[in-house]
Design a protein around this motif. Structure first.
Motif, PDB file in Angstrom:
ATOM      1  N   ASP A 128       0.944  -1.523  -0.298  1.00 18.19           N
ATOM      2  CA  ASP A 128       0.246  -0.745   0.052  1.00 18.19           C
ATOM      3  C   ASP A 128       0.411   1.327   0.350  1.00 18.19           C
ATOM      4  O   ASP A 128       0.141   2.421   0.211  1.00 18.19           O
ATOM      5  CB  ASP A 128      -0.901   0.157   0.821  1.00 18.19           C
ATOM      6  N   TYR A 129       1.876   1.361  -0.830  1.00 17.38           N
ATOM      7  CA  TYR A 129       2.626   2.185  -0.290  1.00 17.38           C
ATOM      8  C   TYR A 129       2.403   3.488  -0.806  1.00 17.38           C
ATOM      9  O   TYR A 129       2.798   4.678  -1.014  1.00 17.38           O
ATOM     10  CB  TYR A 129       4.503   2.166  -0.830  1.00 17.38           C
ATOM     11  N   ARG A 130       2.422   3.309  -2.541  1.00 17.56           N
ATOM     12  CA  ARG A 130       1.054   3.874  -3.701  1.00 17.56           C
ATOM     13  C   ARG A 130       0.380   4.559  -2.920  1.00 17.56           C
ATOM     14  O   ARG A 130       0.011   6.395  -2.940  1.00 17.56           O
ATOM     15  CB  ARG A 130       1.282   3.056  -5.013  1.00 17.56           C
ATOM     16  N   VAL A 131      -0.330   4.037  -2.923  1.00 14.68           N
ATOM     17  CA  VAL A 131      -2.087   4.338  -2.278  1.00 14.68           C
ATOM     18  C   VAL A 131      -1.808   5.072  -0.774  1.00 14.68           C
ATOM     19  O   VAL A 131      -2.848   5.917  -0.702  1.00 14.68           O
ATOM     20  CB  VAL A 131      -2.787   3.483  -2.888  1.00 14.68           C
ATOM     21  N   ARG A 132      -1.081   5.003   0.292  1.00 13.67           N
ATOM     22  CA  ARG A 132      -0.707   5.708   1.398  1.00 13.67           C
ATOM     23  C   ARG A 132      -0.461   6.807   0.661  1.00 13.67           C
ATOM     24  O   ARG A 132      -0.638   8.264   1.348  1.00 13.67           O
ATOM     25  CB  ARG A 132       0.307   5.361   2.113  1.00 13.67           C
ATOM     26  N   ARG A 133       0.385   6.973  -0.386  1.00  9.95           N
ATOM     27  CA  ARG A 133       1.400   8.773  -0.297  1.00  9.95           C
ATOM     28  C   ARG A 133       0.092   9.030  -1.481  1.00  9.95           C
ATOM     29  O   ARG A 133       0.015  10.182  -1.267  1.00  9.95           O
ATOM     30  CB  ARG A 133       2.203   8.073  -1.471  1.00  9.95           C
ATOM     31  N   ILE A 134      -0.727   8.304  -2.126  1.00 13.04           N
ATOM     32  CA  ILE A 134      -1.813   9.230  -3.497  1.00 13.04           C
ATOM     33  C   ILE A 134      -2.119  10.011  -2.194  1.00 13.04           C
ATOM     34  O   ILE A 134      -2.964  10.766  -2.235  1.00 13.04           O
ATOM     35  CB  ILE A 134      -2.284   8.549  -4.153  1.00 13.04           C
ATOM     36  N   ARG A 135      -3.369   9.009  -0.972  1.00  9.91           N
ATOM     37  CA  ARG A 135      -4.272   9.984   0.204  1.00  9.91           C
ATOM     38  C   ARG A 135      -3.348  10.519   0.619  1.00  9.91           C
ATOM     39  O   ARG A 135      -3.775  12.034   0.916  1.00  9.91           O
ATOM     40  CB  ARG A 135      -4.363   8.859   0.799  1.00  9.91           C
ATOM     41  N   GLN A 136      -1.915  10.793   1.382  1.00 12.73           N
ATOM     42  CA  GLN A 136      -1.186  11.742   1.647  1.00 12.73           C
ATOM     43  C   GLN A 136      -1.963  13.395   1.207  1.00 12.73           C
ATOM     44  O   GLN A 136      -1.888  14.112   1.633  1.00 12.73           O
ATOM     45  CB  GLN A 136       0.123  11.524   1.978  1.00 12.73           C
ATOM     46  N   LEU A 137      -0.851  12.686  -0.673  1.00 13.40           N
ATOM     47  CA  LEU A 137      -0.683  14.587  -1.011  1.00 13.40           C
ATOM     48  C   LEU A 137      -2.153  14.587  -1.153  1.00 13.40           C
ATOM     49  O   LEU A 137      -2.448  15.686  -1.889  1.00 13.40           O
ATOM     50  CB  LEU A 137       0.080  14.085  -2.624  1.00 13.40           C
ATOM     51  N   LEU A 138      -3.526  13.949  -1.783  1.00  8.73           N
ATOM     52  CA  LEU A 138      -5.357  14.733  -1.836  1.00  8.73           C
ATOM     53  C   LEU A 138      -5.048  14.599  -1.246  1.00  8.73           C
ATOM     54  O   LEU A 138      -5.719  16.197  -0.972  1.00  8.73           O
ATOM     55  CB  LEU A 138      -5.952  13.146  -2.431  1.00  8.73           C
ATOM     56  N   ALA A 139      -4.503  14.142   0.764  1.00  7.59           N
ATOM     57  CA  ALA A 139      -5.481  14.873   2.303  1.00  7.59           C
ATOM     58  C   ALA A 139      -4.653  16.394   2.159  1.00  7.59           C
ATOM     59  O   ALA A 139      -4.881  17.339   2.443  1.00  7.59           O
ATOM     60  CB  ALA A 139      -5.336  14.060   3.025  1.00  7.59           C
TER      61      ALA A 139
END
Length: 797
Positions: free
Chosen positions: A519-530
């Motif tokens: 889940d590294y990529r999806v966690r990073r995507i969510r970090q930047l979206l938030a």
């Protein structure tokens, strides 16, 4: 003496003239992009405007005429790619390439992709059939009117293209499904490793995702000895193997209350093997009722990823377990039969003749069971080693005769709202995709359509290893109902992101897979979206270009804990201590970290796997994290030695080995080390990537940023001894859709629009792609006609 010099000069001049003349003649293989071409069997004119990037804007009076035009331009620009694609799917490579590809042809003929693809055609709706027919006619119209030389590959191989068929189009959808569903190779690996690892080790090595457990080992051990080791080795050696747990794609969508415009934004970057040319071809299809624009597959009659006037969509691979291997027991009284739960059944058989260039034909007999084709017959090495009483068959949802995926994809592109979109997905049977959705009305959504088999509660193997084919407990029990597949519309938080991670909660009642990506990529995507209250096209561009590795950030503190012993290791230790985890192509730190990690994986599990290590060597981040941080440190001990090595000792040794390797390959001056030099994106040509002197002409290489676990992905194969960090699997396409004004949408793929190596459009996208740049994709004439390459009119003869 003078006459000798004059003679030599004359010879040189003649060679130069011949070379120039040959080059000029070969340029006759480039497409006509301006003027008129008269065609037979064309009722209405079609206008094709190629913009300055080579993207065709096809204006037609009907959808079928637009499909005809797409077939024509695909053949103009990507004829060799289409030729190779259809030969791959049909198992006919050896006719053109000789004995080297016989093994591939045998395997694909055994699967019978072409037969299966055409089996569903008669059940298609009339509109789907008409689009496929029109596309076929467009390709063949080009072939019928062309003159002059073919693209260089045809001349070098010595073949000419036959007329295009509907089967050629439909078979390629099966090939893509095979590329995105390789679970059966994981089953083989687990099965082979069961001879080397105990049950606890096996569960640790295939590290579960979150609360998911590793089940099914004990039952598989009971049948492990029924298929000989060489059989599985033969199949394993000939298989196409997935890159590992980090491979996949990204997509995300945010609702209007999270954007600067008040309407949704959607982003997608599907990660596929890099090829030259790209698997994608941009096109715009326009007729009075609609405009489709986006990425097409040469060989198929519509936009696969893109938008129309009302909606936009994007895919990532779900990677469900839709393949199972079965150990079939032969009838002891009749080897032409195998045992089923209700008694002996006769194999279905067919004869396949494989034509081989400059060699005799290869004739095979394909056997099929109730589960599927007998793939242990597809390898001579395997066939000679299979115990007399058993064979291995493959069950795969894409081999069903009622697979309607091609129709579902065509209908999806025409959907105008969520209801029509969802209805189209009912025909989308595989490969299962995480599809994000947005429309001009402001809705966002997500769906993961497919046929995913239901496995019985009595099945303790659950498709993780080959299963007994004679026991009904291991048979599939139907498919997950369409209405029960994952789906969301307008979530409360206003955003949806997928990156091949686990998309269902732990209490989801059905089994989808055990092979979710980390889940590294999806966690990073969510970090930047938030991180932003309002998003824009610019913030989405920055997100797609993000090269921060959460995996490196989270693992580095553990790797930096033990003190280094050598001067160069201390230098690297100091550099990495200040590193932010950014996999930038102009930096040394990503190379040092990646080489360190590679050596550490070797030290940790090569000794346990023995001669199976090279084939199973992957990054395996979950497993490595568990070994180093979660009490599974027994793996750090070297099996052959008397003492007990610790993880700290292996970490220190791995860094020393990494620094030696880098110095050997990139010089002794660490200040000159660059990640991009090792991590070049490598678009491989089929088949000339395998011929060194031709690869220099046809392959496309460009330094690239990113890594396996970054949003801007750049996957490498650490078991590739020649180029372990070359980027071979990345964002084959990037797209950003603005639903406030869809004509502000942006696209980019990894090579160029042309598949002709003599064209300036063969590799012109490669460097901008690596830089994170885009090209506009608009349907407005006023935007794309200025600077256009030309306007071609197709008219009736």
């Amino acid at each position: 003496m003078k006459w000798v010099l004059r003679g030599l000069m004359g010879v040189v001049a003649a060679i130069v003239l011949l070379a120039v003349g040959g080059y000029v003649w070969l340029r006759g293989s480039l497409p006509t992009v301006d003027g008129e071409i008269a065609l037979a069997n064309l009722e209405r004119p079609i206008e094709i405007v190629r913009d300055r990037h080579g993207v065709p804007h096809i204006f037609a009076r009907t959808r079928d005429d637009a499909a005809f035009g797409l077939g024509f331009v695909h053949a103009q620009d990507r004829l060799w790619q289409m030729e190779m694609n259809r030969r791959i799917g049909a198992g006919r490579l050896s006719e053109a390439l000789g004995a080297a590809t016989v093994g591939t042809d045998v395997f694909l003929r055994t699967l019978g992709l072409r037969r299966r693809a055409m089996a569903a055609f008669e059940a298609f709706e009339p509109e789907t059939k008409a689009a496929l027919v029109a596309y076929r006619d467009g390709v063949n119209a080009f072939l019928a009117q062309r003159s002059g030389p073919l693209p260089l590959e045809f001349l070098l191989v010595g073949i000419e293209p036959a007329p295009w068929t509907i089967a050629d189009s439909l078979t390629w959808t099966k090939v893509m499904a095979l590329d995105l569903a390789a679970n059966w190779t994981s089953e083989l690996l687990r099965y082979r490793l069961a001879d080397r690892l105990n049950e606890t080790q096996l569960g640790q090595f295939f590290a579960p995702y979150g609360r998911d457990g590793h089940r099914g080992v004990a039952d598989a051990r009971a049948v492990r000895g029924l298929i000989a080791g060489p059989t599985l080795a033969g199949l394993w050696d000939g298989a196409v193997h997935p890159l590992g747990e980090g491979a996949g794609s990204n997509n995300w969508v945010v609702a209007g209350d999270r954007t600067a415009t008040g309407k949704p934004l959607l982003a997608n970057d599907p990660h596929l093997g890099l090829t030259a040319p790209s698997v994608w071809y941009f096109a715009h299809l326009s007729w009075p009722d609609n405009d489709l624009i986006g990425a097409t597959f040469p060989g198929l009659p519509s936009v696969v990823l893109g938008r129309n006037r009302r909606i936009a969509w994007g895919f990532t691979n779900t990677n469900p377990d839709v393949q199972d291997l079965y150990i079939e027991r032969l009838d002891p009284d009749d080897p032409d039969q195998y045992l089923a739960p209700d008694g002996p059944r006769r194999f279905e058989t067919r004869r396949e003749v494989i034509k081989v260039k400059d060699n005799e034909d290869v004739v095979i007999t394909v056997r099929e069971t109730r589960h599927g084709p007998v793939i242990s017959d597809a390898s001579r090495r395997a066939a000679s080693a299979v115990p007399e009483a058993h064979v291995l068959s493959l069950a795969w949802t894409a081999l069903r005769d009622d697979d309607m995926t091609a129709q579902g994809g065509l209908k999806l592109a025409l959907a105008r709202n969520w209801s029509e979109f969802k209805a189209a997905l009912a025909d989308f049977h595989g490969p299962q995709q995480n599809i994000v959705y947005a429309d001009v009305e402001g809705n966002i959504g997500f769906a993961a359509p497919a046929r995913v088999p239901i496995r019985k509660r009595s099945n303790r193997i659950m498709g993780r290893m080959p299963q007994p084919g004679w026991d009904a407990a291991y048979d599939w029990n139907g498919f997950i109902p369409f209405e029960d597949l994952p789906r969301r519309l307008n979530p409360g938080d206003g955003m949806i992101a997928t990156a091949n991670h686990k998309i269902v909660r732990d209490d989801y009642p059905y089994h989808l897979t055990d092979e979710w990506a980390d889940d590294y990529r999806v966690r990073r995507i969510r970090q930047l979206l938030a991180a932003r209250d309002r998003h824009s096209i610019e913030s989405f561009k920055a997100l797609q270009a993000d090269v921060t590795s959460l995996m490196a950030r989270e693992l580095l503190p553990r790797l930096l804990r033990p003190a280094p012993r050598t001067e160069t290791a201390r230098w690297a230790h100091e550099r990495l201590s200040a590193w932010d985890g950014g996999m930038r192509r102009d930096a040394a730190e990503p190379l040092i970290f990646s080489a360190w990690y590679r050596e550490l994986t070797r030290l940790i599990y090569a000794d346990e796997l023995g001669d199976l290590f090279q084939g199973a060597w992957r990054k395996r981040a979950r497993f490595m994290r568990n070994v180093l941080e979660d009490g599974q440190d027994g793996w750090c001990d070297q099996v052959p030695t008397e003492g007990r090595e610790t993880c700290d000792e292996q970490i220190v040794r791995a860094l020393e080995l990494a620094m030696e390797w880098i110095a050997e390959h990139y010089g002794d001056d660490p200040e000159k080390w660059r990640w991009g030099d090792a991590h070049y994106a490598h678009g491989k040509h089929r088949p000339f990537s395998r011929v060194s002197y031709l690869a220099r002409l046809f392959d496309i290489k460009v330094p690239s940023p990113g890594g396996t676990y970054t949003v801007n992905v750049g996957q490498h194969r650490i078991n590739d001894t020649a180029a372990p960090f070359a980027n071979v699997h990345a964002a084959s396409l990037r797209a950003i859709y603005d639903l406030d004004d869809p004509d502000r949408s942006l696209f980019m793929h990894s090579t160029g629009q042309s598949g002709n190596v003599l064209s300036p459009l063969y590799r012109n996208f490669a460097e901008p792609w690596s830089n994170g740049e885009y090209v506009p994709m608009t349907t407005r004439r006023g935007a794309f006609e200025p600077g256009a390459m030309g306007t071609l009119i197709l008219r009736s003869r």
